[in-house]
Design an enzyme around this catalytic site. Structure first.
Site, PDB file in Angstrom:
ATOM      1  N   TYR A  68       0.764  -1.146   0.114  1.00 46.42           N
ATOM      2  CA  TYR A  68      -0.304   0.096   0.100  1.00 46.42           C
ATOM      3  C   TYR A  68       0.811   1.335  -0.156  1.00 46.42           C
ATOM      4  O   TYR A  68       0.793   2.196   0.731  1.00 46.42           O
ATOM      5  CB  TYR A  68      -1.115   0.115   1.206  1.00 46.42           C
ATOM      6  CG  TYR A  68      -1.901  -1.072   1.166  1.00 46.42           C
ATOM      7  CD1 TYR A  68      -3.165  -0.930   0.401  1.00 46.42           C
ATOM      8  CD2 TYR A  68      -1.912  -2.331   2.134  1.00 46.42           C
ATOM      9  CE1 TYR A  68      -4.277  -1.985   0.614  1.00 46.42           C
ATOM     10  CE2 TYR A  68      -2.728  -3.197   2.228  1.00 46.42           C
ATOM     11  CZ  TYR A  68      -3.835  -2.860   1.257  1.00 46.42           C
ATOM     12  OH  TYR A  68      -5.052  -4.012   1.144  1.00 46.42           O
ATOM     13  N   HIS A  69       1.828   1.332  -0.949  1.00 50.57           N
ATOM     14  CA  HIS A  69       2.661   2.477  -0.927  1.00 50.57           C
ATOM     15  C   HIS A  69       3.441   2.375  -2.299  1.00 50.57           C
ATOM     16  O   HIS A  69       3.488   1.568  -2.940  1.00 50.57           O
ATOM     17  CB  HIS A  69       3.654   2.490   0.213  1.00 50.57           C
ATOM     18  CG  HIS A  69       4.816   1.549   0.008  1.00 50.57           C
ATOM     19  ND1 HIS A  69       4.713   0.321   1.050  1.00 50.57           N
ATOM     20  CD2 HIS A  69       5.919   1.397  -0.611  1.00 50.57           C
ATOM     21  CE1 HIS A  69       5.682  -0.596   0.642  1.00 50.57           C
ATOM     22  NE2 HIS A  69       6.551   0.086  -0.298  1.00 50.57           N
ATOM     23  N   ALA A  70       3.842   3.727  -2.665  1.00 48.49           N
ATOM     24  CA  ALA A  70       4.743   3.919  -3.760  1.00 48.49           C
ATOM     25  C   ALA A  70       6.033   4.465  -3.368  1.00 48.49           C
ATOM     26  O   ALA A  70       6.069   5.004  -2.103  1.00 48.49           O
ATOM     27  CB  ALA A  70       4.002   4.763  -5.029  1.00 48.49           C
ATOM     28  N   ARG A 116       2.282  -0.338  -5.107  1.00 49.46           N
ATOM     29  CA  ARG A 116       2.155  -1.903  -5.007  1.00 49.46           C
ATOM     30  C   ARG A 116       1.258  -2.269  -3.953  1.00 49.46           C
ATOM     31  O   ARG A 116       1.427  -1.646  -2.665  1.00 49.46           O
ATOM     32  CB  ARG A 116       3.618  -2.547  -5.111  1.00 49.46           C
ATOM     33  CG  ARG A 116       4.414  -2.465  -4.016  1.00 49.46           C
ATOM     34  CD  ARG A 116       4.748  -1.194  -3.365  1.00 49.46           C
ATOM     35  NE  ARG A 116       5.514  -0.299  -4.241  1.00 49.46           N
ATOM     36  CZ  ARG A 116       6.764  -0.274  -4.439  1.00 49.46           C
ATOM     37  NH1 ARG A 116       7.515  -1.039  -3.789  1.00 49.46           N
ATOM     38  NH2 ARG A 116       7.185   0.658  -5.126  1.00 49.46           N
TER      39      ARG A 116
END
Ligand code: TYD
Length: 136
Positions: A48-50, A95
């Site tokens: 849950y991040h980029a 992702r």
């Protein structure tokens, strides 16, 4: 969206298999950090991040898992089920990792040290960051 996977060379013989990963040769960047996830509990979805500038290669060295890639315009799901291949994730890519098998070990090779400042952990902020970058 193009999904980039690297097929690693296996140095197998009658004793078994061995894979070696060298920076700039097998991996397209300088490897500054390696980490791995294991014992991931059933039903867990993580990531849950980029990243603003980090590049990574993900290798599921045992078991299987799925990776959702999202560049803000398009989403793709990649199943990692071979220890002989690595999924390249560039910067500016949201992702999520999920469907880990009980025995899954997901190893990540990263182009830089851990730096919370490089993370975008909010999806709306990710979309804003992408559109700011595109309009430049
Ligand atoms: P976290 O970012 O929540 O993992 P994911 O994005 O894969 O769900 O990381 C879990 C914890 O591990 C968090 O406390 C930060 C720490 N961590 C490090 O100390 N170094 C690292 O290189 C990484 C990736 C995480």
């Amino acid at each position: 969206m193009q999904v980039v996977k690297y097929a690693f060379q296996q140095h197998g013989d009658e004793r078994g298999q061995l894979i070696a990963l060298e920076e700039y040769k097998d991996i397209p960047f300088e490897i500054k950090r390696v980490y791995y996830m294991y014992d991931t509990k059933d039903g867990v979805r993580r990531g849950y991040h980029a990243h603003k500038s980090l590049e990574q290669i993900l290798v599921c060295i045992n078991g299987t898992c799925k990776i959702l890639l999202d560049n803000g315009n398009e989403k793709k799901v990649v199943t990692l089920e071979s220890r002989c291949e690595g999924l390249y994730i560039p910067n500016n890519m949201w992702r999520e990792m999920y469907d880990f098998s009980e025995d899954a070990v997901l190893m990540v090779l990263a182009s830089n040290y851990y730096n919370e400042e490089d993370y975008i952990r909010n999806y709306d902020q990710f979309l804003d960051f992408i559109s700011e970058n595109e309009s430049r």
